[in-house]
Design an enzyme around this catalytic site. Structure first.
Site, PDB file in Angstrom:
ATOM      1  N   ARG A  50       0.809  -1.236   0.000  1.00 42.57           N
ATOM      2  CA  ARG A  50       0.000   0.000   0.000  1.00 42.57           C
ATOM      3  C   ARG A  50       0.841   1.285   0.000  1.00 42.57           C
ATOM      4  NH1 ARG A  50      -3.046  -2.915   3.981  1.00 42.57           N
ATOM      5  NH2 ARG A  50      -4.686  -4.096   2.948  1.00 42.57           N
TER       6      ARG A  50
ATOM      7  N   LYS B   3       2.694  11.338 -11.734  1.00 37.84           N
ATOM      8  CA  LYS B   3       2.001  10.300 -12.494  1.00 37.84           C
ATOM      9  C   LYS B   3       2.874   9.053 -12.606  1.00 37.84           C
ATOM     10  CE  LYS B   3      -1.007  13.085 -15.435  1.00 37.84           C
ATOM     11  NZ  LYS B   3      -1.380  13.402 -16.818  1.00 37.84           N
TER      12      LYS B   3
ATOM     13  N   GLU C 247      10.015  18.879 -25.725  1.00 43.70           N
ATOM     14  CA  GLU C 247       9.221  19.190 -24.533  1.00 43.70           C
ATOM     15  C   GLU C 247       9.716  20.480 -23.875  1.00 43.70           C
ATOM     16  OE1 GLU C 247       6.468  17.451 -23.448  1.00 43.70           O
ATOM     17  OE2 GLU C 247       6.663  15.921 -24.993  1.00 43.70           O
TER      18      GLU C 247
ATOM     19  N   LYS D 124       6.367  23.321 -15.483  1.00 38.89           N
ATOM     20  CA  LYS D 124       5.418  22.217 -15.325  1.00 38.89           C
ATOM     21  C   LYS D 124       4.797  22.256 -13.927  1.00 38.89           C
ATOM     22  CE  LYS D 124       4.238  17.475 -15.965  1.00 38.89           C
ATOM     23  NZ  LYS D 124       4.575  16.097 -16.336  1.00 38.89           N
TER      24      LYS D 124
ATOM     25  N   GLU E 261      -6.514  18.172 -13.170  1.00 36.85           N
ATOM     26  CA  GLU E 261      -6.508  17.991 -14.617  1.00 36.85           C
ATOM     27  C   GLU E 261      -7.819  18.336 -15.282  1.00 36.85           C
ATOM     28  OE1 GLU E 261      -4.814  13.953 -15.250  1.00 36.85           O
ATOM     29  OE2 GLU E 261      -3.712  15.075 -16.733  1.00 36.85           O
TER      30      GLU E 261
ATOM     31  N   ARG F 169      -4.150  22.648 -17.146  1.00 41.54           N
ATOM     32  CA  ARG F 169      -3.127  21.628 -17.318  1.00 41.54           C
ATOM     33  C   ARG F 169      -3.094  21.088 -18.747  1.00 41.54           C
ATOM     34  NH1 ARG F 169      -1.889  17.293 -12.572  1.00 41.54           N
ATOM     35  NH2 ARG F 169      -0.404  15.954 -13.620  1.00 41.54           N
TER      36      ARG F 169
ATOM     37  N   ASN G  96      -0.389  19.825 -23.328  1.00 37.00           N
ATOM     38  CA  ASN G  96      -0.544  18.963 -24.504  1.00 37.00           C
ATOM     39  C   ASN G  96      -0.352  19.703 -25.826  1.00 37.00           C
ATOM     40  OD1 ASN G  96      -1.091  16.511 -23.138  1.00 37.00           O
ATOM     41  ND2 ASN G  96      -3.143  17.279 -22.662  1.00 37.00           N
TER      42      ASN G  96
ATOM     43  N   HIS H 257       0.270  17.892 -29.115  1.00 37.09           N
ATOM     44  CA  HIS H 257       0.082  16.463 -28.885  1.00 37.09           C
ATOM     45  C   HIS H 257      -1.033  15.847 -29.724  1.00 37.09           C
ATOM     46  CE1 HIS H 257       3.009  16.996 -25.766  1.00 37.09           C
ATOM     47  NE2 HIS H 257       2.905  15.753 -25.353  1.00 37.09           N
TER      48      HIS H 257
ATOM     49  N   HIS I 283       0.045  12.905 -31.859  1.00 34.60           N
ATOM     50  CA  HIS I 283      -0.491  11.550 -31.708  1.00 34.60           C
ATOM     51  C   HIS I 283      -0.988  11.012 -33.042  1.00 34.60           C
ATOM     52  CE1 HIS I 283      -1.252  12.118 -27.109  1.00 34.60           C
ATOM     53  NE2 HIS I 283      -0.051  11.644 -27.358  1.00 34.60           N
TER      54      HIS I 283
ATOM     55  N   HIS J 124       8.296  10.225 -29.734  1.00 31.93           N
ATOM     56  CA  HIS J 124       7.206  11.088 -29.303  1.00 31.93           C
ATOM     57  C   HIS J 124       7.569  12.571 -29.484  1.00 31.93           C
ATOM     58  CE1 HIS J 124       3.823  12.545 -26.966  1.00 31.93           C
ATOM     59  NE2 HIS J 124       4.643  13.135 -26.107  1.00 31.93           N
TER      60      HIS J 124
END
Lengths: 361, 361
Positions: free
Chosen positions: A119, A141, A183, A225, A235, A239, A243, A246, A250, A263
């Site tokens: 945990r 994340k 980035e 960031k 989010e 935020r 992207n 992106h 993508h 990427h």
């Protein structure tokens, strides 16, 4: 060395950035509570830095390691299981610490294992790629991919400390270094015109691994960031500007098959597309778009889209992007250099024309 | 119906307790944010209550289910994976809600899946066993077993709401109902002499499923657990008193093989052993010990140890218990009925004598 403190939720942690941090014991030892340490790394990074990190740990510690194969396909439940199994086989208790030594895949899967072992146990990040230094260091994340989608299983779990050693970037392949710069440039474009100018002025030094310039670039990126994430921890809103490029990117990655382009390379073209579309909306002018293009080129990044993807297919793939709620394409665009906005203002005909006329090869 | 509010960390949630709650739509609907609901249950509980829970959900919701096999061996990574797979196959987004309908295994594995799906989605508990109503409803512990240990993989994740329907207890096998009562009696013994007297006075009503008495018993139990957990969220100190009888009990379960005795049955004998040892320390008197014994018996619980486990083996197994830090056995004992203390005061010879002279069959 510079230190940035990230302050999220109830807990804060330092990101130390600078050259040769992996030679400084005092940066790691204070953050390790128990006596058991598991270093998770991969087959590429282990021969380069594993011994250095081990040497940073006090003698009385029980230090073990898990060495995963390199590659995005190993950001999997199997890898998390390997880590859990190793922890249990070696009797690691809930006061143990996991150290992620590597790029984004290692950071994400190790963080997830730490978030869920008994945990939740302590977690330290030593990112060794530019992308992971400026991206995964902030935001908490963690996660793994599922055959049906990226990052579908995961948790939010903050590290105790992050060590971003700029010297590790010298062993990174040029293409990956440039992809990380995409980035970095993104942070300037969405949030900080002064930082953007700094990047324009110092790109040669950056690509020559000038330690003090690299340190500045990484700290500024993490700070931006952190500011953006802090404004919107859940989010829901701002935020999303992280992207930039992106949705376009993508579509390229998806069309070519993930892995064909890095990427950051796809995001580079995506950001230039976003800038071009912002020009069509008369948010930016021609000079702004040229500046973006020059900066990306100077970072060794592509500025032409793959000729094999036609406009109809491109837009189809953009629609798959999870940010789309209504029928209209929801995009991050630039009202000015250094400022971003999530918008549905661009009509589809304009998006189509932008993609259609965009340089390809 | 009674409602208890659990207030932990930054978030609080209600536990509604009473008869026939599964007929009251208004208790569930307000807590569901998105439109996608996944009910996780098992093969025993599904035929009894799945349709009822489905009928509680508003018509516009997309409702799906995962039905796991019954049993502790399914508190596994495979079960968590089944849930993740189902969520992804059916395109569940991060605004979905998972409902755990069943006992402790279902609650723990569903909670873990909710904690980790897309880095955390909403979670509702509908516990259908007495044990899960008085134990898993409070504390936010979720998790799965690993071949090398119970609950080794997991997360802390709080439910949005808990519905403890006392009517579901009438379909529970008698033995399991009694095993749940062991935990209820534990709360009285460690924390609340008045509640203990209430249990003594109303045990017949409890075992006759008197709805208002059952409601009172469950609310009081959850309240005591919430108080204890609140005093010690990080599990360093007072929370350990929740383990009254568990070190003795684990030795029994371990010696006989897990599953031979129900956990609550082993804890029953363990609590009587702890009371007897407290008598040897002159913390309790003979009358106190008799009261404990009578109460356990009246709840249909065993008060004799298995004759097949000799004293030496028993103590060996107690030493394996994770609470032992030093050489001396660390135990939860009773300075008085309604008050518990974690202590190493009992010398091994005294523990040995207690086990040796304890009634067996």
């Amino acid at each position: 060395m510079q230190t940035l403190t990230v302050d999220l939720d109830t807990r804060s942690y330092p990101i130390h950035v600078g050259p040769n941090l992996l030679e400084r014991q005092e940066l790691l030892a204070p953050y390790i509570g128990g006596r058991q340490v598991m270093i998770v790394t991969n087959e590429t990074v282990a021969p380069l830095y594993l011994d250095k990190v081990k040497a940073m740990l006090p003698d009385h510690m029980v230090v073990s390691e898990v060495i995963l194969p390199d590659g995005e396909q190993h950001k999997s439940l199997d890898s998390a299981s390997l880590i859990w199994d190793a922890l249990l086989e070696q009797g690691f208790n809930r006061r143990c610490t996991l150290i992620a030594l590597g790029g984004g895949v290692i950071g994400d899967v190790t963080g997830f294992a730490a978030a869920t072992y008994q945990r939740g146990v302590e977690f330290i990040q030593i990112p060794t790629t530019l992308l992971s230094q400026v991206d995964s260091s902030v935001g908490g994340k963690t996660g793994i991919n599922h055959p049906r989608g990226k990052n579908m299983i995961g948790a939010f779990w903050q590290p105790r400390v992050v060590l971003a050693d700029t010297a590790t970037l010298e062993t990174l392949p040029d293409r990956e270094f440039s992809a990380g710069l995409a980035e970095v440039i993104k942070y300037g474009l969405i949030y900080d015109a002064t930082f953007l100018e700094y990047l324009e002025a110092r790109m040669d030094d950056i690509r020559a691994y000038d330690a003090s310039v690299l340190t500045e670039v990484i700290v500024q990126s993490c700070q931006i960031k952190a500011d953006v994430v802090h404004e919107d921890e859940t989010e829901q809103g701002v935020r999303a500007i992280l992207n930039l490029g992106h949705t376009f990117g993508h579509a390229i990655e998806n069309a070519l098959g993930y892995g064909a382009w890095l990427h950051g390379e796809a995001v580079s073209v995506g950001m230039l597309m976003a800038a071009t579309l912002s020009r069509s909306l008369e948010w930016l002018d021609d000079d702004d778009v040229s500046r973006v293009k020059r900066l990306l080129e100077s970072a060794g990044l592509p500025v032409e889209a793959p000729a094999s993807v036609d406009t109809t297919r491109f837009i189809e793939l953009m629609r798959l992007d999870k940010k789309n709620i209504s029928d209209r394409l929801r995009l991050v665009l630039l009202p000015a250099l250094g400022e971003a906005r999530v918008t549905e203002e661009a009509p589809e005909s304009m998006i189509e024309a932008t993609i259609d006329h965009f340089p390809k090869r």
